[in-house]
Motif scaffolding. Structure first.
Motif, PDB file in Angstrom:
ATOM      1  N   THR A  79      -2.969  10.193  -4.313  1.00  0.00           N
ATOM      2  CA  THR A  79      -3.476   8.849  -4.599  1.00  0.00           C
ATOM      3  C   THR A  79      -3.226   7.888  -3.448  1.00  0.00           C
ATOM      4  N   HIS A  80      -4.216   7.027  -3.224  1.00  0.00           N
ATOM      5  CA  HIS A  80      -3.982   5.842  -2.386  1.00  0.00           C
ATOM      6  C   HIS A  80      -4.045   4.637  -3.318  1.00  0.00           C
ATOM      7  N   ASP A  84       7.665  11.577  -0.927  1.00  0.00           N
ATOM      8  CA  ASP A  84       7.051  12.161  -2.104  1.00  0.00           C
ATOM      9  C   ASP A  84       8.066  12.999  -2.882  1.00  0.00           C
ATOM     10  N   ASP A 136       0.435   5.740  -0.006  1.00  0.00           N
ATOM     11  CA  ASP A 136      -0.199   7.042  -0.248  1.00  0.00           C
ATOM     12  C   ASP A 136       0.839   7.871  -0.971  1.00  0.00           C
ATOM     13  N   GLU A 159      -3.142   0.279  -3.863  1.00  0.00           N
ATOM     14  CA  GLU A 159      -2.839  -1.010  -3.233  1.00  0.00           C
ATOM     15  C   GLU A 159      -2.650  -2.073  -4.305  1.00  0.00           C
ATOM     16  N   LYS A 196       0.843  -1.202   0.000  1.00  0.00           N
ATOM     17  CA  LYS A 196       0.000   0.000   0.000  1.00  0.00           C
ATOM     18  C   LYS A 196       0.877   1.250   0.000  1.00  0.00           C
ATOM     19  N   SER A 234      -7.065   4.910  -5.961  1.00  0.00           N
ATOM     20  CA  SER A 234      -8.055   5.962  -5.708  1.00  0.00           C
ATOM     21  C   SER A 234      -7.330   7.306  -5.735  1.00  0.00           C
ATOM     22  N   THR A 235      -7.732   8.161  -6.671  1.00  0.00           N
ATOM     23  CA  THR A 235      -6.976   9.394  -6.928  1.00  0.00           C
ATOM     24  C   THR A 235      -7.850  10.627  -6.805  1.00  0.00           C
ATOM     25  N   HIS A 247       8.876   5.373   2.013  1.00  0.00           N
ATOM     26  CA  HIS A 247       8.324   6.234   0.961  1.00  0.00           C
ATOM     27  C   HIS A 247       8.645   7.703   1.225  1.00  0.00           C
TER      28      HIS A 247
END
Lengths: 793, 265
Positions: free
Chosen positions: A301-302, A771, A190, A304, A188, A319-320, A769
């Motif tokens: 966005t999330h 960004d 984000d 998976e 997963k 999901s964005t 992670h």
């Protein structure tokens, strides 16, 4: 292969004029009696306009006119149209609020045009613009899409509750949930795809002109697609019929998507030229470009990824939230939907994919396609997820990718997200990239770097892109409001030289060379005898322009089709001259030869006969040797590739240094390897820029904090290493050249490869992670936090 | 930009006179800050007095145990000057790292220090070397020259003529550049002279400042390790989208340490 034909590294024909300063850009054009426009723009992110007093400006020295939205409305000028309609999950069409060229009662982003001053000189127009008094009532503003969709957020449009433009999805959620229920592992993330400002070297410019004698309007503009501008502006905004409107996009200094769209300034200068009966020029200064050129990306966005115990991908859920900005730009709705979710299969056999996208209005500059347009966003999510899964499951990232690649013998391959890939070979491409990058020897380099106190990481990304946009019927069924074919016309001159008129537009891509190579190759004439004409709607056929790496695959195919017609007609003429049957005549190396003999007529002789038809089959054949063709592609093309980045991180400062970058790409047949390599280099630098340097930042109130090069960091030559690039070719199966397109590849593969390398370097600290951009402070903070956490354990 | 009267005097006296008689006159050296400010219409001087024609402001020379650089010396001239390279190589390297080639070929040392941008490089060298700023009226010690954000000790009508740098035993400048603008987010100039050790930091605060604790530690042991644990407080430091005050405070130690390593090496 000839020295100038298909496959030859011909130096660009256009470079002499560019390098010697003899290009003709829009701002280089000065029309007799020309006036200058300066546009007054909103300093507020969100405000109601209670009144505009233009009296002092109108009375200022040199001012010819001052116009506001009221003047345009009085003339019936329409709003800027959107070229793509998306439907939400519930079947309702997207919310499409009005987008006036000049703001009417409200401004919705810093830079929103409010009034235009037209004066004898630009300095006078500027002076006068400062005298316009706009009575603003500032309103609460919101810049982040994630914030804008929350209850209680400032609202931009009454018609768009919750600032929602559309809530769209692709795929089957129930199937995806079922796949996830069977998973041995779920990775997963984000993940944010940072907003970018395109920054073409040439700022946008436009000159409007009105001919009193003929009633014709001309617009000179910095456009990637002059016919599209003519259609949109003529039909929807100014209501000028096509035969009275000419649009010229002369030399254009870079576009990267930002010059596709129909902008307010084009309509303003064209309309104003008719009002004041003199040509009107507007040229953006750089600060204006930052706040008025459509921006790119800006997704939150999330995602998976479900895997079985062996690392086989079972399903993907994404999901964005996509930031649309303050208005819908021309193709904005297509970018986070059909150019994004359809790419989420990537190079893999993932059987089930579900993607949902909420598009949100915010008080920011409109967002639209920027080099890659949806595909970099999809690739970034997928490739970061794959690396995350590889690390969590302790499988080598290259190996995990191989386990999931689409097999070589599976083409045509139908993905679960609408696309059907025609060809590819991801295994060989990856192997070539890994070998060139010495992937196997990385551990030694990492250890050597560690001795110097540096954290070294390696990262890879594979990508697929859908280019050659697009089969018109498919695009239409997905919401496009235009066809997406391309047009070409071949004009053979009496002595056998050739001018090609193309609907594609070159703004740095080298079409004048590549397209000339197609002609030289097919007709067997010297490349010097070929001229490529583009950009002027009075000359070129109705074509759709250049974006989405489509020019060669679609525009080049149209040229090939027209060339085929030229050769076929020439064969008839040659048969007559050689007194042979048409079927016995071969066209080779620029000559029509009677098979099995030495009797031949050169292409030039045939051309001359076509135009001086003294000895000519005039009963059966028209004179002349001009042909034209439209090409509507049967499918998208699917370039793919594998990119490998290697970085070193300075623990004390957080500075990431990109030390190696290797790319192996499959672009189908290559017409000019020199130009292709240049396109790859440029794309890579833009992708690396996104990963490490570039970031558009608004404060929470919608003020643009990165409004100049003092704060918006463009990559420089010194920021990148020397690239190792290569190709692995599989041919496109459905266009006559077998070509796929190369313009966007670098910008698609590089961000994920670089960030995977950064995260690989940081993985010993437990950082999973970050960004983009991996700026020094962001990296340093992560190192600090995780070092402290490790120390505490 | 707005209209203004342009003057190009050929002597310092003429320049002072033009400045004195202007309603709101601005001196222009290289124009690297003034011109963009004018173009953005953020300033509206009545007169611009271009110092580019004044011969007495030019030139770089060795004067005993000092290096004297004329106020109108361009960054590129300082960077490539054999006199500078042999006397204070750290100063040549600092000049080589300012902006980009266009800026280095226009910008001047006098313009830079008179403007006193908090992120400019030269102030670190001026303070770090304990230089003396010479004007048409007096000589000002470096420690008294920089007063705050874009603020100096210069009075109305006062024109910088030269900067006199004492020649150190060892010196080095280490800069953490803003990735976009290449100004200093933090720049540390470290010098060891007969008179002691100086550590001057630019970019981090509203104005260049010295770090006394580092100077004392380095006076005892001129090694990077001597200052590795000496931190400056984040309070009052600059903060922007590129670097928080806390990060800048951290970078002061990192850059100073690296400057010591470079100077000692």
């Amino acid at each position: 292969m000839s020295e100038t034909g298909i496959g030859a590294a011909v130096r660009r024909k256009e470079d002499f004029r560019f390098l010697t300063g003899q290009g003709t850009y829009t701002d280089d054009i000065n029309r007799p009696g020309q006036l200058h426009a300066v546009i007054l723009r909103s300093p507020h992110a969100h405000a109601a306009i209670r009144g505009i007093d233009t009296a002092a400006a109108a009375a200022a020295a040199g001012v010819v006119a001052v116009f506001t939205a009221k003047d345009m409305a009085a003339d019936g000028v329409g709003g800027l149209p959107c070229g793509w309609q998306i439907h939400s999950k519930d079947g309702s069409p997207m919310i499409e609020p009005p987008h006036p060229a000049l703001a009417t009662d409200r401004v919705r982003h810093v830079g929103d045009p409010v009034a235009v001053v037209i004066a004898e000189t630009k300095a006078q127009a500027r002076e006068a613009a400062e005298l316009i008094a706009v009575d603003y009532q500032p309103l609460p503003a919101v810049a982040s899409a994630a914030e804008a969709q929350k209850p209680g957020a400032p609202q931009l449009f009454d018609a768009a509750p919750g600032n929602l433009c559309f809530d769209w999805h692709l795929g089957d959620k129930a199937q995806a949930d079922a796949a996830f229920a069977r998973a041995a592992h779920v990775a997963k993330l984000d993940i944010v795809n940072n907003r970018l400002i395109p920054n073409a070297m040439e700022p946008r410019a436009a000159i409007g002109e009105y001919d009193k004698a003929t009633g014709e309007y001309t617009l000179y503009t910095t456009s990637q697609n002059p016919h599209v501008i003519r259609l949109l502006m003529g039909a929807f905004v100014l209501h000028i019929p096509e035969h009275k409107l000419r649009v010229v996009a002369p030399d254009v200094g870079g576009g990267f998507g930002s010059k596709i769209y129909h902008y307010a300034e084009e309509a303003i200068v064209t309309w104003a030229a008719g009002k004041v009966r003199r040509p009107v020029k507007w040229t953006a200064d750089r600060s204006e470009s930052f706040m008025s050129d459509a921006h790119g990306r800006d997704h939150a966005t999330h995602a998976e990824l479900a895997l079985d115990k062996d690392g086989k991908f079972l399903g993907l859920k994404v999901s964005t939230i996509a930031n649309m900005g303050g208005y819908l730009s021309t193709f904005a709705p297509a970018i986070p939907t059909y150019l994004y979710a359809t790419l989420l299969a990537g190079t893999y056999t993932t059987p089930v994919i579900y993607c949902e996208v909420k598009a949100i209005f915010t008080n920011t500059v409109p967002v639209d396609a920027y080099r890659g347009a949806g595909r970099p966003e999809a690739t970034y999510i997928l490739e970061r997820l794959v690396d995350t899964a590889a690390r969590e499951m302790r499988i080598d990232p290259a190996e995990l990718r191989r386990r999931n690649f689409i097999p070589k013998d599976a083409y045509p391959y139908q993905t679960p997200v609408a696309l059907q890939y025609d060809s590819g070979d991801y295994f060989t491409t990856l192997d070539k990239a890994l070998a060139a990058a010495d992937y196997a020897g990385f551990a030694r380099r990492r250890d050597e770097a560690a001795r110097r106190g540096k954290l070294r990481g390696i990262g890879l990304a594979t990508y697929i892109e859908a280019c050659g946009i697009a089969p018109s019927a498919v695009a239409g069924s997905l919401g496009a409001r235009a066809g997406l074919y391309e047009a070409a016309e071949i004009r053979v001159h009496p002595t056998g030289s050739v001018t090609v008129f193309t609907g594609s537009h070159s703004h740095g891509q080298g079409h004048e060379t590549t397209f000339a190579q197609l002609v030289a190759d097919r007709l067997g004439i010297p490349i010097e005898n070929v001229e490529v004409s583009h950009g002027d709607t009075d000359k070129i056929p109705f074509g759709m322009g250049t974006y989405g790496s489509r020019s060669l695959a679609v525009g080049g195919s149209a040229i090939v089709k027209a060339l085929d017609k030229v050769v076929a007609k020439g064969r008839k003429i040659a048969a007559h001259l050689l007194e042979a049957a048409e079927a016995d005549i071969q066209f080779k190396d620029g000559k029509y030869v009677v098979e099995g003999t030495d009797r031949a007529k050169s292409f030039g002789e045939v051309a001359l006969t076509a135009y001086v038809p003294h000895n000519y089959p005039i009963e059966e054949l028209e004179p002349g040797l001009d042909e034209s063709a439209f090409y509507d592609p049967k499918n998208f093309t699917f370039p793919s590739g594998a990119h490998v980045a290697e970085v070193e991180i300075d623990r004390d400062t957080g500075i990431v240094e990109l030390v190696n970058f290797t790319a192996c790409d499959d672009f189908g047949r290559i017409i000019n390897p020199l130009i292709v390599e240049g396109q790859v280099h440029g794309g890579l630098v833009q992708g690396i820029g996104q990963a490490l340097l570039e970031n558009c930042v608004y404060d929470p109130e919608g003020q643009l904090l990165t409004g100049s090069y003092m704060d918006y960091c463009m990559p420089r030559a010194s920021d990148v290493p020397s690239f190792a690039v290569s190709t692995n070719t599989t041919l496109c199966t459905h266009n006559p050249l077998g070509v796929k397109g190369c313009g966007e590849a670098g910008a698609i593969g590089a961000p994920a490869a670089v960030m995977n390398a950064v995260l690989d370097a940081l993985s010993p600290l437990g950082i999973r992670h970050l960004d983009m951009p991996a700026s020094p402070e962001r990296v340093w903070r992560a190192i600090q936090q995780h070092s402290l956490a490790q120390a505490a354990e | 930009m707005y209209d203004f009267s342009y003057h190009k005097p050929s002597s310092l006296a003429e320049a002072a006179k033009a400045l004195g008689s202007a309603e709101d006159g601005k001196l222009m050296a290289g124009g690297m800050t003034l011109i963009p400010t004018l173009k953005q219409r953020l300033a509206r001087p009545s007169d611009v007095i271009d110092l580019g024609g004044i011969v007495e402001l030019k030139g770089i020379r060795r004067a005993g145990n000092a290096l004297v650089i004329g106020a109108m010396a361009r960054h590129a001239e300082v960077a490539h000057s054999d006199v500078v390279r042999s006397a204070i190589p750290a100063l040549a390297e600092l000049a080589e790292g300012i902006g980009d080639p266009q800026v280095r070929n226009r910008g001047t040392i006098g313009g830079s220090i008179a403007n006193a941008d908090p992120a400019a490089d030269y102030p670190a060298a001026v303070v770090g070397l304990g230089a003396t700023v010479e004007t048409n009226k007096r000589k000002i010690a470096a420690d008294d020259f920089f007063k705050g954000l874009f603020e100096t000790a210069l009075e109305d009508g006062e024109i910088v003529t030269a900067v006199s740098f004492p020649i150190p035993e060892k010196a080095a400048y280490m800069k953490f550049p803003n990735p976009a603008s290449r100004y200093a987010i933090v720049g540390a100039f470290v010098a060891k002279t007969g008179g002691g050790v100086r550590v001057a930091v630019t970019g981090a605060g509203p104005s260049v400042f010295r770090v006394a604790a580092m100077e004392q530690a380095l006076a005892k042991s001129f090694t990077p390790d001597a200052i590795k644990d000496i931190k400056v407080a984040a309070d009052g430091l600059n903060a922007d989208i590129h670097a928080s005050a806390e990060y800048r405070a951290h970078l002061v130690t990192v850059m100073a340490r690296r400057a010591v390593a470079a100077a000692a090496g």
